[in-house]
Scaffold this motif. Structure first.
Motif, short mmCIF file in Angstrom:
data_model
loop_
_atom_site.label_atom_id
_atom_site.label_comp_id
_atom_site.label_asym_id
_atom_site.label_seq_id
_atom_site.Cartn_x
_atom_site.Cartn_y
_atom_site.Cartn_z
N THR A 32 -6.20 -78.76 -49.11
CA THR A 32 -5.58 -77.51 -49.54
C THR A 32 -5.93 -76.40 -48.55
OG1 THR A 32 -5.74 -78.20 -51.86
CG2 THR A 32 -5.37 -75.87 -51.44
N ALA A 33 -7.21 -76.29 -48.18
CA ALA A 33 -7.62 -75.27 -47.22
C ALA A 33 -6.95 -75.49 -45.87
CB ALA A 33 -9.14 -75.27 -47.07
N ALA A 34 -6.86 -76.74 -45.43
CA ALA A 34 -6.23 -77.05 -44.14
C ALA A 34 -4.77 -76.62 -44.13
CB ALA A 34 -6.36 -78.53 -43.83
N ALA A 35 -4.05 -76.93 -45.19
CA ALA A 35 -2.63 -76.59 -45.24
C ALA A 35 -2.42 -75.08 -45.28
CB ALA A 35 -1.99 -77.25 -46.47
N ILE A 36 -3.20 -74.38 -46.10
CA ILE A 36 -3.09 -72.93 -46.18
C ILE A 36 -3.40 -72.30 -44.83
CG2 ILE A 36 -4.07 -70.85 -47.24
CD1 ILE A 36 -4.60 -72.64 -49.75
N CYS A 118 -0.89 -72.10 -51.72
CA CYS A 118 -0.03 -72.88 -50.82
C CYS A 118 1.36 -72.27 -50.76
CB CYS A 118 0.05 -74.33 -51.28
SG CYS A 118 -1.40 -75.33 -50.87
N VAL A 119 1.91 -71.92 -51.91
CA VAL A 119 3.25 -71.32 -51.94
C VAL A 119 3.26 -69.98 -51.21
CG1 VAL A 119 5.00 -70.32 -53.47
CG2 VAL A 119 3.95 -72.51 -54.05
N GLU A 120 2.24 -69.16 -51.45
CA GLU A 120 2.15 -67.87 -50.76
C GLU A 120 2.12 -68.03 -49.24
OE1 GLU A 120 -0.49 -65.52 -54.20
OE2 GLU A 120 -1.44 -66.27 -52.37
N ALA A 121 1.46 -69.08 -48.77
CA ALA A 121 1.32 -69.30 -47.32
C ALA A 121 2.56 -69.93 -46.70
CB ALA A 121 0.10 -70.18 -47.05
N ALA A 377 -9.95 -77.29 -39.49
CA ALA A 377 -8.99 -78.30 -39.05
C ALA A 377 -7.56 -77.78 -39.10
CB ALA A 377 -9.13 -79.56 -39.89
N GLY A 378 -7.25 -76.97 -40.12
CA GLY A 378 -5.90 -76.43 -40.25
C GLY A 378 -5.55 -75.49 -39.11
N VAL A 379 -6.46 -74.58 -38.77
CA VAL A 379 -6.20 -73.66 -37.66
C VAL A 379 -6.15 -74.43 -36.34
CG1 VAL A 379 -7.09 -71.68 -36.38
CG2 VAL A 379 -7.21 -71.70 -38.88
#
Length: 416
Positions: A32-36, A118-121, A377-379
């Protein structure tokens, strides 16, 4: 059952349902954090999750406690992890415990907030979808194959972030790993308890012998805890370590699920009969996701070791911090190299499958550390996609700067 017979599956064309910059596989705290983080960094991001909700073991697994996110006056867990806790607190869906540092949260609140963030991002979210394969050139991933009610499909991606917990994607791509079968558990909640009477029994020692008897009768091979859950008056939370085993084997997982539910009912029957305040209690639920604590530790470009945590070693490529839930004063840096599988391009890992020794993983596998690893990891995935380079080729100073600008903490705080 026939154990060795095989059939041949016909070859088929798979529809490519999405072409994205970053594909995150697994929607637990790390995913979740990675995707956001990836979406906020400007990458076209898709998040795949096999269950019907986000949060992984933090929600479906009923792991509802967080250690302090600070050491003294210094923030340790920043960025998306800190934001998540603060938003839960603001909504009345989390509460600090009596020590003022650790906290507990409502798993339903975290489910909804994870969806919302997630939706907000701008994340493209796909639940009920299981990653079953990968494709690409030798040594370099180009996408993942998924199964769902819609059949077998493919997603093409510049970079994949493996947050499956078991390191499934990295392993399918050929990454090597170490096995680490830690204790499994199945938390549960009991409701309609007279907390005042239970508290009296705990204070005067009557509860201790009953708890020990219950622990033995339920067959938990290690830890068993039963504690009040302050957000829901009259509710107790049961956490446990049932047994070790091969938790990549669905037959073993099946036996553990059955054993865990039977153990929870044994606990309920005994506390109803003997524990003051539990006479009219009932079992609210057992976790919908069994508590696998670790299976694979992917071999990365760097390997975190617990003695380095104790020594507070600094890394030039530190992209996140964590602390040990057993002793939150033990704060450590997480190097980018531990999130990059050795010998496989186009993929990062985050969560309880990163490159670490067994003792380091005992600290790393917790929710708050998964948040920080996932955000890093997401960034990193967004930057690698943007520049069309491998994660291992990223300019680390710029990655660290972008993480810090987003509120993440990447350097050790002053000593305790």
């Amino acid at each position: 059952m026939m154990a060795h017979e095989t059939i041949r599956e016909p070859a088929r064309e798979l529809p490519v349902i999405a072409d994205v910059d970053a594909l995150v596989c697994g929607g637990g705290p790390a995913g979740t954090a990675a995707a956001i983080a990836s979406a906020r960094a400007g990458a076209k991001t898709m998040l795949l999750e096999r269950y019907g909700c986000l949060g992984g073991l933090a929600t479906g697994g009923l792991v509802i406690v967080l250690p302090p996110l600070v050491r003294g006056e210094h923030q340790v867990i920043g960025g998306i992890g800190r934001e998540t806790l603060e938003r839960l607190l603001d909504a009345g869906e989390a509460e600090y415990r009596s020590d003022g540092g650790s906290s507990r949260f409502d798993p339903e609140g975290l489910k909804r907030l994870s969806d919302q963030m997630c939706v907000e991002a701008g994340v493209f979210l796909r639940l009920h979808s299981w990653v079953v394969g990968v494709f690409g050139e030798p040594g370099r991933l180009e996408g993942a194959i998924i199964e769902s009610k819609a059949g077998r499909q493919a997603v093409r991606a510049q970079v994949i972030v493996d947050c499956t917990g078991d390191g499934d994607v990295a392993t399918m791509a050929g990454a090597h790993f170490e096995r680490d079968d830690k204790m499994i558990g199945l938390p549960f909640r009991i409701g309609n308890i007279d907390l005042d009477r239970w508290s009296e029994a705990r204070s005067d020692g009557r509860a201790t012998a009953i708890h020990k008897e219950t622990h033995a009768a339920a067959g938990y091979e290690s830890h068993f805890g039963l504690s009040p859950f302050p957000l829901n008056p009259g509710v107790a939370w049961g956490n446990n370590h049932m047994a070790r085993g091969d938790f990549l084997d669905p037959d073993v997982l099946t036996r553990m699920e059955i054993r865990g539910r039977r153990a929870a009912k044994t606990v309920l029957d005994l506390v109803r009969a003997k524990m003051p305040g539990f006479e009219n209690s009932w079992l609210i639920d057992t976790a919908s996701q069994i508590g696998v604590r670790c299976t694979r530790r992917i071999n990365g470009l760097a390997t975190m070791r617990y003695e380095e945590f104790l020594a507070e070693r600094s890394f030039e490529d530190s992209v996140a911090l964590g602390n040990d839930f057993r002793k939150p004063s033990v704060v450590f840096e997480i190097p980018l190299g531990s999130l990059i599988p050795e010998g496989v391009g186009g993929v990062l890992v985050a969560g309880r499958c990163v490159s670490a020794d067994a003792e380091a993983m005992e600290a790393l596998r917790e929710i708050h550390c998964c948040w920080t690893m996932g955000e890093a990891a997401g960034v990193a995935a967004a930057m690698a996609s943007e520049r069309n380079i491998e994660p291992s080729e990223l300019p680390v100073p710029e990655l660290r700067e972008r993480l810090a600008e987003a509120g993440a903490v990447v350097d050790l705080p002053p000593g305790a």
